[in-house]
Design an enzyme around this catalytic site. Sequence first.
Site, short mmCIF file in Angstrom:
data_model
loop_
_atom_site.label_atom_id
_atom_site.label_comp_id
_atom_site.label_asym_id
_atom_site.label_seq_id
_atom_site.Cartn_x
_atom_site.Cartn_y
_atom_site.Cartn_z
CB SER A 1 25.32 -28.42 3.50
OG SER A 1 24.91 -29.48 2.67
CG ASP B 1 19.34 -32.58 6.89
OD1 ASP B 1 19.23 -32.80 5.67
OD2 ASP B 1 20.23 -31.88 7.38
CG HIS C 1 20.10 -29.58 4.46
ND1 HIS C 1 21.00 -30.43 5.06
CD2 HIS C 1 20.81 -28.92 3.50
CE1 HIS C 1 22.18 -30.30 4.50
NE2 HIS C 1 22.10 -29.38 3.55
#
Length: 235
Positions: free
Chosen positions: A119, A172, A206
């Site tokens: 991320s 995600d 995610h």
Amino acid sequence: MSATAPIRIAARAQPAKYAFIIFHGLGDSGAGWTFLAEYLQRDPALASAQFVFPTAPVRPITANNFAPATAWLDVRSWLSHESVDLEGFNESMKLVPKLIEEQVAQGIPYERIWIGGFSQGAALTMGTALSFPHRLGGFLSFSGPPSYRWLEHTVSDANTGAPVFQSHGTMDEVFPSSGAEAVHRSFTSQYGFKNHRLKIYDGLGHSISPQLLDDALAFIKANLDAEKPAPRPAL
């Protein structure tokens, strides 16, 4: 904003031959990613790899009503990723060459140092791929942002031949997988990266998964010594 000292994990087989510097995501810590060292070091090919897991400073997060969290840069909105905290990003990017040079001072050549992240950590990873002036071993980008257009002024071609493993999930909820595909296109077509693999995982959010880790390991092993030229055939 005070920083926590990075977690360092020594190679199981000495002397160390490779180094991995891994950057976590929003609200996480270096400790939250030490499992990656344990997983990768199980493979004999990576028993001689050492690891560094930095922790981001705590800062107020605009999109979270200014509640504090560990972060490499501020998040201004959960709905739009166009407004990037360049000041915070650039400040965090200053840490990357320092950590790389620490490894070089320990005898690990640039070409055997891998940078990875999840991320926000993936943003640092890909920012390094675009800007670091020396060829590095490779890059691992997990669930990263959908665009790096804001980095165009920092582009260097030193790592266009380095291996890049980019992963993303179709579910995600932070960064859509379509953005990952756009990043892959820009790195290969616009920036000229020649060994950039994008792997999309059906149903993954995610996050990461066992299959993703297996794929990343296989990619790393296939590219550990990618900097070495192919041997000339015997005459």
